[in-house]
Design a protein around this motif. Structure first.
Motif, PDB file in Angstrom:
ATOM      1  N   MET A  92       1.097  10.788   0.690  1.00 34.82           N
ATOM      2  CA  MET A  92       1.978   9.977   1.515  1.00 34.82           C
ATOM      3  C   MET A  92       3.217  10.802   1.871  1.00 34.82           C
ATOM      4  SD  MET A  92       3.632   6.243   0.756  1.00 34.82           S
ATOM      5  CE  MET A  92       4.543   6.680  -0.703  1.00 34.82           C
ATOM      6  N   ARG A  93       3.490  10.909   3.156  1.00 36.13           N
ATOM      7  CA  ARG A  93       4.662  11.656   3.636  1.00 36.13           C
ATOM      8  C   ARG A  93       5.780  10.682   3.982  1.00 36.13           C
ATOM      9  NH1 ARG A  93       4.555  17.043   5.283  1.00 36.13           N
ATOM     10  NH2 ARG A  93       6.749  16.588   5.196  1.00 36.13           N
TER      11      ARG A  93
ATOM     12  N   ASP B  45       2.418   7.140   6.305  1.00 33.31           N
ATOM     13  CA  ASP B  45       1.378   8.058   6.783  1.00 33.31           C
ATOM     14  C   ASP B  45       1.162   7.919   8.282  1.00 33.31           C
ATOM     15  OD1 ASP B  45       0.939   9.190   4.275  1.00 33.31           O
ATOM     16  OD2 ASP B  45      -0.715   7.832   3.794  1.00 33.31           O
TER      17      ASP B  45
ATOM     18  N   TYR C  85       4.040   9.521  10.204  1.00 36.10           N
ATOM     19  CA  TYR C  85       3.947  10.983  10.153  1.00 36.10           C
ATOM     20  C   TYR C  85       2.851  11.475  11.093  1.00 36.10           C
ATOM     21  CZ  TYR C  85       3.990  15.711   8.316  1.00 36.10           C
ATOM     22  OH  TYR C  85       4.089  17.077   8.206  1.00 36.10           O
ATOM     23  N   ARG C  86       1.733  10.754  11.139  1.00 35.54           N
ATOM     24  CA  ARG C  86       0.644  11.138  12.050  1.00 35.54           C
ATOM     25  C   ARG C  86       1.095  11.006  13.505  1.00 35.54           C
ATOM     26  NH1 ARG C  86      -3.564   7.845  10.546  1.00 35.54           N
ATOM     27  NH2 ARG C  86      -3.397   6.521  12.356  1.00 35.54           N
TER      28      ARG C  86
END
Length: 124
Positions: free
Chosen positions: A1-2, A86, A89-90
């Motif tokens: 997880m970012r 997530d 970030y994507r």
């Protein structure tokens, strides 16, 4: 997880700024975030609904949802999408490709980003 280390809402420029590391920063505009909302209204329960006429939409608020997501509140009344860390970030990493695909899809559908414009195609 970012998970971002900092999040800044810029209402005037209609952007959401995400920091992940000292040298990793992304600015995502509200229109891009709106048309890529993870909500059922946009995702269409497996059949995505092409969002159009969202040029100029802004973000009026951002709310954390637990430790896993953000709820983005748009000034067109849309507020039902939960943007996981997530997913955000994507969106940031794949912005250029996703935006180009969106513009191509609008073109194929004969739709416009401008809410005051209707695209008319003449079949000659």
């Amino acid at each position: 997880m970012r998970m971002p280390t900092a999040i800044k809402l810029h209402k005037a420029s209609k952007t959401l700024e995400l920091h992940y590391a000292p040298d990793e920063r992304y600015c995502l505009d509200a229109e891009f975030l709106r048309v890529h909302s993870p909500s059922a209204e946009v995702r269409g329960h497996g059949n995505p609904v092409l969002q159009h006429g969202k040029l100029g939409v802004g973000l009026s608020g951002v709310e954390p949802v637990g430790q896993y997501a953000l709820k983005l509140i748009f000034d067109d009344g849309h507020d039902s999408g939960l943007y996981s860390w997530d997913y955000l970030y994507r969106l940031a990493c794949d912005h250029d490709r996703l935006w180009a695909e969106y513009l191509a899809e609008l073109e194929r559908a004969g739709k416009s980003r401008d809410p005051h414009e209707s695209v008319v195609r003449l079949m000659l």
